[in-house]
Design a protein around this motif. Sequence first.
Motif, PDB file in Angstrom:
ATOM      1  N   ILE A  54       0.850  -1.182   0.000  1.00 11.24           N
ATOM      2  CA  ILE A  54       0.000   0.000   0.000  1.00 11.24           C
ATOM      3  C   ILE A  54       0.888   1.235   0.000  1.00 11.24           C
ATOM      4  O   ILE A  54       2.065   1.179   0.347  1.00 11.24           O
ATOM      5  CB  ILE A  54      -0.949   0.036   1.227  1.00 11.24           C
ATOM      6  N   GLY A  55       0.315   2.365  -0.405  1.00  5.88           N
ATOM      7  CA  GLY A  55       1.029   3.635  -0.338  1.00  5.88           C
ATOM      8  C   GLY A  55       2.318   3.646  -1.124  1.00  5.88           C
ATOM      9  O   GLY A  55       2.373   3.255  -2.287  1.00  5.88           O
ATOM     10  N   TYR A  56       3.392   4.073  -0.458  1.00  9.39           N
ATOM     11  CA  TYR A  56       4.689   4.243  -1.114  1.00  9.39           C
ATOM     12  C   TYR A  56       5.194   2.937  -1.723  1.00  9.39           C
ATOM     13  O   TYR A  56       5.740   2.932  -2.833  1.00  9.39           O
ATOM     14  CB  TYR A  56       5.707   4.778  -0.105  1.00  9.39           C
ATOM     15  N   ARG A  61       6.760  -0.148  -6.431  1.00  8.99           N
ATOM     16  CA  ARG A  61       6.673  -1.406  -7.183  1.00  8.99           C
ATOM     17  C   ARG A  61       6.232  -1.153  -8.621  1.00  8.99           C
ATOM     18  O   ARG A  61       6.742  -1.759  -9.551  1.00  8.99           O
ATOM     19  CB  ARG A  61       5.674  -2.323  -6.477  1.00  8.99           C
ATOM     20  N   GLU A  62       5.291  -0.221  -8.790  1.00  7.81           N
ATOM     21  CA  GLU A  62       4.783   0.080 -10.125  1.00  7.81           C
ATOM     22  C   GLU A  62       5.871   0.743 -10.972  1.00  7.81           C
ATOM     23  O   GLU A  62       6.017   0.439 -12.162  1.00  7.81           O
ATOM     24  CB  GLU A  62       3.555   0.987 -10.021  1.00  7.81           C
ATOM     25  N   SER A 203      -0.852   6.042 -12.792  1.00  6.84           N
ATOM     26  CA  SER A 203      -1.181   7.109 -11.852  1.00  6.84           C
ATOM     27  C   SER A 203      -0.370   6.997 -10.565  1.00  6.84           C
ATOM     28  O   SER A 203      -0.041   8.001  -9.924  1.00  6.84           O
ATOM     29  CB  SER A 203      -2.684   7.079 -11.514  1.00  6.84           C
ATOM     30  N   LEU A 204       0.000   5.761 -10.181  1.00  5.01           N
ATOM     31  CA  LEU A 204       0.819   5.557  -8.977  1.00  5.01           C
ATOM     32  C   LEU A 204       2.231   6.118  -9.173  1.00  5.01           C
ATOM     33  O   LEU A 204       2.837   6.641  -8.244  1.00  5.01           O
ATOM     34  CB  LEU A 204       0.893   4.062  -8.632  1.00  5.01           C
ATOM     35  N   ILE A 205       2.742   6.018 -10.405  1.00  6.59           N
ATOM     36  CA  ILE A 205       4.078   6.547 -10.703  1.00  6.59           C
ATOM     37  C   ILE A 205       4.041   8.074 -10.653  1.00  6.59           C
ATOM     38  O   ILE A 205       4.956   8.708 -10.135  1.00  6.59           O
ATOM     39  CB  ILE A 205       4.546   6.058 -12.088  1.00  6.59           C
ATOM     40  N   VAL A 206       2.974   8.643 -11.189  1.00 10.53           N
ATOM     41  CA  VAL A 206       2.814  10.102 -11.160  1.00 10.53           C
ATOM     42  C   VAL A 206       2.748  10.584  -9.717  1.00 10.53           C
ATOM     43  O   VAL A 206       3.387  11.578  -9.349  1.00 10.53           O
ATOM     44  CB  VAL A 206       1.550  10.527 -11.938  1.00 10.53           C
ATOM     45  N   GLU A 207       2.007   9.863  -8.871  1.00 13.69           N
ATOM     46  CA  GLU A 207       1.900  10.225  -7.450  1.00 13.69           C
ATOM     47  C   GLU A 207       3.272  10.162  -6.771  1.00 13.69           C
ATOM     48  O   GLU A 207       3.634  11.011  -5.952  1.00 13.69           O
ATOM     49  CB  GLU A 207       0.921   9.286  -6.750  1.00 13.69           C
TER      50      GLU A 207
END
Length: 211
Positions: A54-56, A61-62, A203-207
Amino acid sequence: MARYTGAACRLCRREGIKLFLKGQRCLTDKCAIDKRNFVPGEHGKSHFRRRQLIGYGQQLREKQKVKRMYGVLENQFRRYFRKAEITKGVTGEILLQLLERRLDNITFRMGFALSRPQARQFVLHGHILVNGKRVNIPSYQVKKGDEVSVLLKSRKNPLILSAVEGVSGRGLPEWLNLDRETLTGQVLELPSREPIGVPIEVSLIVELYSK
């Protein structure tokens, strides 16, 4: 950071998905993901159930998944993100588009190589032409309308011929065109997010990079 030179299949098992790093092997029942879909290492099988991230951890991982898939290092990847960030459009989609437009990736997508690492070698060794001119830079950004072909004297290379024969099992993206007789292809459109073929939550990479 040095480029990873270990067993490619370990990277796929680490991510839990096929990254298509071993060419045709990934399309057969010899694929490591089909045979041993658990984390590599001495205790990988006993800890088969993957820890829920979860989170970071999930964001990291992504990012690792995409970096390993396209074979780019951290500094390169960061530059791609910064360029995507200042380009008009959705940052995540632009990022993937920049990675897809790499010459080594286009060489792989067109079927001139069985894997991206092999495609990178072909480009470095001068087997690939862009608009009739030899380009030996794997990260070269191919544009809409560009013609990508195999050097005339390399068209009898058994590795390239073997790759072209096997491309039917992988398919050709709709944004590319290929003439198998002359080993010449063209970029018809800029790639969109859909044809990438691997589930990526960009979107996770952008975050991750926007913190």
